[in-house]
Design an enzyme around this catalytic site. Sequence first.
Site, PDB file in Angstrom:
ATOM      1  N   HIS A 100       0.775  -1.129   0.010  1.00 53.37           N
ATOM      2  CA  HIS A 100       0.006   0.150  -0.087  1.00 53.37           C
ATOM      3  C   HIS A 100       0.950   1.175  -0.026  1.00 53.37           C
ATOM      4  O   HIS A 100       2.075   1.250   0.561  1.00 53.37           O
ATOM      5  CB  HIS A 100      -0.867   0.213   1.376  1.00 53.37           C
ATOM      6  CG  HIS A 100      -1.894  -1.121   1.715  1.00 53.37           C
ATOM      7  ND1 HIS A 100      -1.177  -1.992   2.232  1.00 53.37           N
ATOM      8  CD2 HIS A 100      -3.040  -1.143   1.502  1.00 53.37           C
ATOM      9  CE1 HIS A 100      -2.381  -2.807   2.282  1.00 53.37           C
ATOM     10  NE2 HIS A 100      -3.435  -2.194   1.941  1.00 53.37           N
ATOM     11  N   ASP A 103       2.242   2.035   3.280  1.00 59.12           N
ATOM     12  CA  ASP A 103       3.231   0.976   3.829  1.00 59.12           C
ATOM     13  C   ASP A 103       4.728   1.419   3.832  1.00 59.12           C
ATOM     14  O   ASP A 103       5.477   1.081   4.629  1.00 59.12           O
ATOM     15  CB  ASP A 103       3.022  -0.306   3.354  1.00 59.12           C
ATOM     16  CG  ASP A 103       1.883  -0.893   3.448  1.00 59.12           C
ATOM     17  OD1 ASP A 103       0.954  -0.723   4.266  1.00 59.12           O
ATOM     18  OD2 ASP A 103       1.639  -1.963   2.443  1.00 59.12           O
ATOM     19  N   GLU A 267      -9.174 -13.626  -0.867  1.00 60.23           N
ATOM     20  CA  GLU A 267      -8.257 -13.821   0.287  1.00 60.23           C
ATOM     21  C   GLU A 267      -8.926 -15.073   0.926  1.00 60.23           C
ATOM     22  O   GLU A 267     -10.214 -15.130   1.405  1.00 60.23           O
ATOM     23  CB  GLU A 267      -8.070 -12.661   1.105  1.00 60.23           C
ATOM     24  CG  GLU A 267      -7.501 -13.067   2.327  1.00 60.23           C
ATOM     25  CD  GLU A 267      -6.862 -11.861   3.028  1.00 60.23           C
ATOM     26  OE1 GLU A 267      -6.505 -10.714   2.454  1.00 60.23           O
ATOM     27  OE2 GLU A 267      -6.671 -11.894   4.434  1.00 60.23           O
ATOM     28  N   ASP A 338      -0.494 -12.488   2.295  1.00 61.04           N
ATOM     29  CA  ASP A 338      -1.348 -11.490   3.203  1.00 61.04           C
ATOM     30  C   ASP A 338      -1.465 -12.342   4.496  1.00 61.04           C
ATOM     31  O   ASP A 338      -2.615 -12.508   4.917  1.00 61.04           O
ATOM     32  CB  ASP A 338      -2.775 -11.136   2.800  1.00 61.04           C
ATOM     33  CG  ASP A 338      -3.114  -9.809   3.296  1.00 61.04           C
ATOM     34  OD1 ASP A 338      -2.463  -9.315   4.513  1.00 61.04           O
ATOM     35  OD2 ASP A 338      -4.174  -9.308   2.823  1.00 61.04           O
TER      36      ASP A 338
END
Length: 436
Positions: A100, A103, A267, A338
């Site tokens: 991101h 981040d 996810e 993730d």
Amino acid sequence: MSKPFFAGIEPVKYRGPDADPLSYRYYDKDRLVLGKRMEDHLRAAVCYWHSFAWPGSDVFGAGTFDRPWFSGAPLEAALVKLDAAFEFFEKLGLPFFTFHDRDVAPEGANAAETTANLDRVIDAMEQKMAATGVKLLWGTANLFSHPRYMSGAATNPDPEVFAYAAAQVKKAMDVTLRLDGANYVLWGGREGYETLLNTDLKREMDQLGRFLSLVAEYKHKIGFKGLLLIEPKPKEPTKHQYDFDTATVYGFLQRYGLEKEYKVNIEANHAILSGHSFQHEVMVALATGTFGSIDMNRGDYLLGWDTDQFHNDVSELALVLATIIQGGGFTSGGMNFDAKLRRQSIDPADLFHGHIGGMDTMARGLLYAEKLINEKTIESHIQKRYAGWETPLGKDILAGKRSLDDLAALVAEKKLDPKPRSGQQELLENLVNRTF
Ligand code: XUL
Ligand code: CO
């Protein structure tokens, strides 16, 4: 360049089933599986946020990880973090990473300063990518951490927040294009509601539809060739998120005429939160033509939230990977970790153990998927089960050549009397288990 953070750790290599814990036992990137290298099947990525931006905090306690980039002047610290991240990516030997905007670079005092911070880090990141060969699987914008987004980004009651989010996504897309990112992801961080008492649901959905249209328009304008990916999640942080699951996202996209513009980033842990299995979400995506990419992790059967643990269930992955491969595999998508360490896993080496275990689980799953596919264990049963639909009757029904009257007449004249047949679930479960 700051001094190496993972100084005592050598590059991780494949060394076979009896290797030491800091080697791959199954992930042999050049090994051919179904005619393709393991690395090209899995297209694995390390995520920046859990591994380098998250300090090991939870809602009850402060960060537990002692990392040099959690102190000092924010921009300098971001560059120290960048050094450590690329040292890790390179030592782990995986082809991709994801991030991101927030981040990698800190917010500044105003929008211009924030953009300047990001540009400074992206300059350095571009050089790191060229020097190491590590590529960007996808970029994304964090539209959920800053207090301005507390009531949502695109679905905020205030259009000025919508504008702010739009500006942030535009910049994140520019950066992703500049770094030759393979895809761009939108996870609806706070695009949902906490209570219907203060929410105009229809209006918020229209706002989100408009936002996604603007993003698709911009993708074409700048000539970004990767996929736009929406990441479904049913809840957390909000009580209800509009991108609930893959089926909901597909219906939403159709409603706003965007079904050709977006695919999904599924996810594993989000699938479970929505009351589905991981394999279900993959199948729905393949069935609706929206399969794009995967965020690899797992939940915990006893906890009802997004625990984002490293995946360790080989048999679940074997079925998921077989489904993905039979559906055509990834195009520009891949498997993004993730996943985050547990809060007590404070040693730098723990970050390696999590990813090594995750890669070996995927590699073993891939080898079993190869067996399942080659032995046609499931495929042949499914083919037989639906064989009737390949007869003239089945084909005519699906082609729209039979009305209800026709079918009623057929039943009356020919006295159709279909015989019940076993679904053979236990037999199939046994056959699959014997593969492992
Ligand atoms: C949150 C989540 C995000 C997205 C990217 O649950 O999964 O990290 O993957 O914004
Ligand atoms: Co995710």
